[in-house]
Design an enzyme around this catalytic site. Structure first.
Site, PDB file in Angstrom:
ATOM      1  N   GLY A 136      18.988  -4.822  17.801  1.00  0.00           N
ATOM      2  CA  GLY A 136      20.440  -4.833  17.521  1.00  0.00           C
ATOM      3  C   GLY A 136      21.020  -6.239  17.514  1.00  0.00           C
ATOM      4  CD  GLN A 187      -2.131 -10.067   9.917  1.00  0.00           C
ATOM      5  OE1 GLN A 187      -2.320 -10.616   8.848  1.00  0.00           O
ATOM      6  NE2 GLN A 187      -1.527  -8.890  10.013  1.00  0.00           N
ATOM      7  NE  ARG A 188       5.351 -11.746  13.960  1.00  0.00           N
ATOM      8  CZ  ARG A 188       6.371 -11.022  13.489  1.00  0.00           C
ATOM      9  NH1 ARG A 188       6.484 -10.812  12.184  1.00  0.00           N
ATOM     10  NH2 ARG A 188       7.269 -10.534  14.286  1.00  0.00           N
ATOM     11  NE  ARG A 201     -13.741   6.047   7.513  1.00  0.00           N
ATOM     12  CZ  ARG A 201     -14.581   6.703   6.714  1.00  0.00           C
ATOM     13  NH1 ARG A 201     -14.639   6.411   5.416  1.00  0.00           N
ATOM     14  NH2 ARG A 201     -15.375   7.638   7.189  1.00  0.00           N
ATOM     15  NE  ARG A 256     -17.572   3.863   7.210  1.00  0.00           N
ATOM     16  CZ  ARG A 256     -17.367   4.569   8.337  1.00  0.00           C
ATOM     17  NH1 ARG A 256     -16.828   3.983   9.410  1.00  0.00           N
ATOM     18  NH2 ARG A 256     -17.662   5.838   8.413  1.00  0.00           N
ATOM     19  CG  ASP A 289       4.600 -14.878   5.919  1.00  0.00           C
ATOM     20  OD1 ASP A 289       3.781 -14.378   6.709  1.00  0.00           O
ATOM     21  OD2 ASP A 289       5.626 -14.278   5.550  1.00  0.00           O
ATOM     22  N   GLY A 341      10.684 -14.137  12.655  1.00  0.00           N
ATOM     23  CA  GLY A 341       9.508 -13.519  13.276  1.00  0.00           C
ATOM     24  C   GLY A 341       8.807 -14.516  14.186  1.00  0.00           C
ATOM     25  NE  ARG A 399       9.255 -11.734   4.593  1.00  0.00           N
ATOM     26  CZ  ARG A 399       9.710 -11.376   5.797  1.00  0.00           C
ATOM     27  NH1 ARG A 399      10.207 -10.181   5.967  1.00  0.00           N
ATOM     28  NH2 ARG A 399       9.679 -12.224   6.800  1.00  0.00           N
TER      29      ARG A 399
HETATM   30  O1  F6P Z   1       7.388 -13.517   7.851  1.00  0.00           O
HETATM   31  C1  F6P Z   1       6.509 -13.214   8.877  1.00  0.00           C
HETATM   32  C2  F6P Z   1       6.064 -11.780   8.831  1.00  0.00           C
HETATM   33  O2  F6P Z   1       5.103 -11.619   9.843  1.00  0.00           O
HETATM   34  C3  F6P Z   1       5.555 -11.300   7.488  1.00  0.00           C
HETATM   35  O3  F6P Z   1       4.245 -11.731   7.249  1.00  0.00           O
HETATM   36  C4  F6P Z   1       5.722  -9.811   7.630  1.00  0.00           C
HETATM   37  O4  F6P Z   1       5.935  -9.196   6.387  1.00  0.00           O
HETATM   38  C5  F6P Z   1       6.959  -9.673   8.467  1.00  0.00           C
HETATM   39  O5  F6P Z   1       7.132 -10.904   9.139  1.00  0.00           O
HETATM   40  C6  F6P Z   1       6.907  -8.541   9.470  1.00  0.00           C
HETATM   41  O6  F6P Z   1       8.134  -8.459  10.121  1.00  0.00           O
HETATM   42  P1  F6P Z   1       8.438  -7.484  11.341  1.00  0.00           P
HETATM   43  O7  F6P Z   1       7.981  -8.176  12.583  1.00  0.00           O
HETATM   44  O8  F6P Z   1       9.903  -7.331  11.294  1.00  0.00           O
HETATM   45  O9  F6P Z   1       7.674  -6.214  11.120  1.00  0.00           O
END
Ligand code: F6P
Length: 359
Positions: free
Chosen positions: A77, A268-269, A260, A176, A141, A11, A185
């Site tokens: 793929g 987050q990435r 909610r 709220r 992570d 990722g 993960r």
């Molecule tokens: O390992 C990095 C991560 O961002 C995890 O936190 C998350 O579960 C997973 O990859 C999400 O993966 P994808 O981009 O395949 O949805």
């Protein structure tokens, strides 16, 4: 004069472009050639391999702060260990990767990857036996053993904090709570750090058991009628399936707590790489180049006691908790988790954050 390759796998996360840009800068200063492999192992499996040869302005400094990987991390793929295993092509995959590395005439390969990619590199090390393999750990992570920091983590924490900073304003307006689900993960580091930084009322991580009724009671007892409940995606709730944030939200609603859910997901990435991640990226790029200069192989860069150095991949494997890879037969992953001794846990408890059963 060396000829080195660099690739990003697994990722993506913020900070990858800073690593790439600094590896190129440091290598070119030494008079070396740098090849960027496109789409990770998929680029290596292509015939001929897909790559770019870097010049100083291929990835200019002004774009190095941007998230994502300029080299790509692979597409749906893409041929990688997982897809090769799923289609019964593991042997062919291994052969093609090794052949491409030989054809590219690389002295060294810098693999920027998470614990999955690093584990697979170690378990399939004969593929890399013709060159020096130097790994740089990256992940939001923070589940890579033996290193105190990984590229992308601090920016991800900042992204979650920014997300909560925005939500809390609307939360107050409507009296709220928001149940926010973070990534991570199997490891709760991201939720823990972001939750403490923001000031969440509850932080749930897979490493700590909790009681859902206690959680509801904790929220009902809060002096505020708005706030944030931060839930790591890896938590399990006995008797329930589905997204943890949804389950907790339903429990709160049933108890009369207005709330909610919100999911920052792949944001987050993303995010411009924060300064601490950039410093880490530069230090790790430098450590990786020094390792290549010293002919080290099967090592990873790591931060330990504030210093950045390299350590053998064998030790990384020995230090982590080993799990079987569910998708690749006979392959294992070395994982790190939030330690019960993490001082931030005590801080969180002292601040009245509900995290579950205090040991
Ligand atoms: O390992 C990095 C991560 O961002 C995890 O936190 C998350 O579960 C997973 O990859 C999400 O993966 P994808 O981009 O395949 O949805």
């Amino acid at each position: 004069m060396k000829r080195i390759g660099i690739m990003t796998t697994g990722g993506d996360c913020s900070g990858l472009n800073t690593v790439i840009q600094r590896v190129v800068t440091g290598a070119m200063r030494r008079g070396w050639t740098v090849i960027g492999i496109l789409d990770g192992t998929d680029g290596l499996c292509a015939s001929p391999a897909r790559f770019v040869e870097f010049t100083y302005d291929t990835l200019p400094i002004e774009t190095a702060r941007l998230a994502g990987s300029w080299l790509h991390n692979g597409h749906a793929g893409a041929l990688n260990y997982e897809t090769a295993a799923a289609t019964g092509r593991l042997n062919e995959f291994n052969r093609r990767v090794r052949k491409s590395l030989q054809e590219l005439k690389l002295d060294a390969l810098i693999l920027v990857g998470g614990n999955g990619s690093l584990s697979l590199a170690w378990e399939n090390r004969e593929i890399y036996s013709d060159l020096s393999l130097v790994c740089i750990p990256k992940t939001i992570d923070m589940d890579v053993p033996l290193t105190d920091s990984t590229i992308g983590f601090d920016t991800a924490v900042q992204q979650v904090v920014n997300f909560c900073d925005q939500l809390i304003l609307t939360a107050r307006s409507h009296h709220r709570f928001f149940v926010v689900q973070t990534m991570g993960r199997d490891c709760g580091n991201l939720a823990l750090k972001a939750g403490v930084a923001f000031g969440a009322d509850v932080i749930l991580i897979p490493e700590i058991k909790f009681d859902i009724d206690e959680l509801v009671y904790h929220i009902q007892e809060q002096p505020r009628d708005y706030g944030i409940i931060l839930v790591s995606e890896g938590i399990r709730i006995r008797g329930h399936s589905g997204r943890p944030a949804d389950i907790i939200s339903r429990k709160l609603t049933a108890a009369g707590v207005v709330n909610r859910t919100a999911f920052p997901e792949h944001i987050q990435r993303a995010g411009d790489t924060v300064a601490s991640d950039r410093i880490l990226a530069v230090k790790m790029a430098d450590a990786a180049l020094n390792a290549i200069e010293n002919n080290e192989t099967f090592v990873m860069t790591r931060v330990h006691d504030g210093e950045c150095d390299t350590i053998g991949l064998a030790e990384f494997f020995a230090a982590g908790e080993i799990t079987s890879d569910p998708k690749i037969p006979n392959m294992h992953t070395s994982n790190a988790y939030v330690s019960p001794d993490d001082p931030l846990l005590a801080v969180a408890y002292n601040m009245g954050i509900y995290m579950g059963t205090e040991e």
